[in-house]
Write a protein that holds these residues in place. Structure first.
Motif, short mmCIF file in Angstrom:
data_model
loop_
_atom_site.label_atom_id
_atom_site.label_comp_id
_atom_site.label_asym_id
_atom_site.label_seq_id
_atom_site.Cartn_x
_atom_site.Cartn_y
_atom_site.Cartn_z
N GLN A 1 6.08 -6.47 2.98
CA GLN A 1 4.97 -7.23 3.57
C GLN A 1 3.99 -6.24 4.20
O GLN A 1 4.36 -5.18 4.67
N GLY A 2 2.71 -6.63 4.17
CA GLY A 2 1.70 -5.79 4.78
C GLY A 2 1.35 -4.56 3.98
O GLY A 2 0.98 -3.53 4.56
N GLY A 3 1.42 -4.63 2.65
CA GLY A 3 1.10 -3.46 1.83
C GLY A 3 0.36 -3.86 0.56
O GLY A 3 0.14 -5.03 0.28
N GLY A 4 0.00 -2.86 -0.22
CA GLY A 4 -0.68 -3.11 -1.48
C GLY A 4 -1.34 -1.85 -2.00
O GLY A 4 -1.47 -0.85 -1.29
N ILE A 5 -1.76 -1.88 -3.28
CA ILE A 5 -2.42 -0.76 -3.95
C ILE A 5 -3.61 -1.30 -4.73
O ILE A 5 -3.52 -2.35 -5.36
N ASP A 6 -4.72 -0.57 -4.69
CA ASP A 6 -5.87 -0.89 -5.52
C ASP A 6 -6.64 0.40 -5.76
O ASP A 6 -6.35 1.44 -5.15
N TRP A 7 -7.61 0.35 -6.65
CA TRP A 7 -8.47 1.49 -6.94
C TRP A 7 -9.87 1.19 -6.43
O TRP A 7 -10.34 0.05 -6.51
N SER A 8 -10.55 2.21 -5.93
CA SER A 8 -11.93 2.05 -5.49
C SER A 8 -12.88 2.32 -6.65
O SER A 8 -12.49 2.90 -7.68
N GLU A 9 -14.13 1.93 -6.47
CA GLU A 9 -15.14 2.18 -7.50
C GLU A 9 -15.35 3.67 -7.71
O GLU A 9 -15.71 4.10 -8.81
N ALA A 10 -15.11 4.48 -6.67
CA ALA A 10 -15.28 5.92 -6.76
C ALA A 10 -14.10 6.62 -7.44
O ALA A 10 -14.11 7.84 -7.60
N GLY A 11 -13.07 5.86 -7.83
CA GLY A 11 -11.91 6.44 -8.50
C GLY A 11 -10.82 6.90 -7.56
O GLY A 11 -9.92 7.64 -7.97
#
Length: 337
Positions: A289-299
């Motif tokens: 809980q309280g986590g996650g992963i994503d990519w930004s537009e800048a890579g």
């Protein structure tokens, strides 16, 4: 003769797709450095929901949304998942399109699962029409149904769309589950394997249980990969926005008892090369809980784990945000402009 008179030759360098077989001991907590001037990342958290600046903390709570359980980025917008009022854990979720901090929520209806469309302007749902009747349906973020949809089992889970088809999990949540890439317009199966970990561009990442394989959808060829030296379980796979890299998180929700660990690697399908993210593996309290992963537009790869942290492939360490993330039973982030 040469072997008798010359110096002992150095061992060959490992190929890019191989690693040692013994995983390193995890550190305690994510390590990195506070970035001068901040890391410049804003993410939508499902709790609230909340727009969260990595360095300043919460900046807005969009009105009219129920408390969320999860969030999924769709281009520069997002879809939030929540339990409908009065619903139980065995009922489908209510899906809401998020289109801005000052805009009211747009209901996409009740559904069991959702993924972004390949155009990054729509979403695929397993929508519930009746107690025992579901269909696969593509919708715009305004809620408009696009096409007639296809009849589907309510136990089907949508996972990703590529130019080669829609990745689904059949009989999701059961021991008999299997993965397939299908043509969403006709329902025709393009590829089917016991476990497809991820899809991006022309590639599928397959789990062979003892090893990993890359399937090239252009010609049907497969390339074996040596699994990285990680003590984690079945990985979570998050493709970069440009589709050139997989972020592969070998997370372990029960590392040596009640503790949790995560171990993030990058995989380039084109070169079959692995890159170990800095500071990995590490012990965490935020995997469940309280986590996650994503990519930004800048890579940048953006990780939510106590704080928001950003890392650009090739950099020596993570850049850590200054603001502490809220506690709670939420999971997932959507990095927004």
């Amino acid at each position: 003769m040469c072997g008798c008179t010359g110096e002992t030759p150095a061992p060959p360098s490992p190929s890019p797709s191989t690693t040692t077989t013994t995983p390193p001991a995890p550190a305690t907590g994510l390590t990195g450095i506070p970035a001068t001037g901040g890391i410049g990342v804003t993410a939508l958290l499902p709790t609230g929901p909340t727009l969260f600046d990595a360095d300043r903390g919460p900046t807005a709570t969009p009105p009219g949304y129920p408390g969320g359980l999860g969030v999924l980025r769709v281009g520069e917008q997002a879809v939030l998942t929540a339990y409908p009022a009065g619903a139980g854990h065995n009922d489908p979720f209510e899906m809401f399109a998020y289109t801005g901090a000052s805009n009211p929520p747009r209901s996409l209806g009740r559904a069991w699962s959702v993924v972004p469309g390949a155009d990054q302007e729509s979403a695929w749902l397993i929508r519930q029409d009746a107690p025992d009747s579901c269909r696969l349906q593509r919708v715009s973020l305004s809620g408009e149904e696009l096409g007639h949809g296809q009849s589907a089992s309510c136990r089907t889970e949508v996972r990703a769309e590529t130019s080669h088809g829609l990745l689904i999990r059949i009989n999701s949540g059961s021991p008999e589950s299997t993965d397939a890439l299908i043509d969403p317009e006709t329902g025709r199966t393009v590829r089917q394997y016991p476990r497809i970990l991820g899809a991006t561009g022309d590639w599928l990442l397959l789990d062979g249980f003892t090893d990993l394989r890359l399937l090239n959808l252009r010609d049907g060829s497969t390339k074996p990969l040596t699994r990285p030296a990680s003590g984690g379980g079945p990985p979570t796979v998050v493709p970069s926005r440009d589709g050139r890299v997989f972020a592969v998180d070998f997370a372990d929700p029960s590392y040596r008892g009640p503790r949790q660990s995560r171990d993030i690697w990058l995989l380039s399908p084109d070169t079959q090369a692995w890159e170990h993210a800095p500071g990995m593996p590490f012990i965490t309290d935020h995997l469940k809980q309280g986590g996650g992963i994503d990519w930004s537009e800048a890579g940048d790869l953006v990780l939510a784990d106590g704080v928001l942290a950003a890392w650009h492939p090739g950099e020596p360490r993570w850049r850590l945000g200054k603001a502490t993330l809220p506690d709670g039973e939420w999971n997932g982030i959507a990095v927004l402009p």
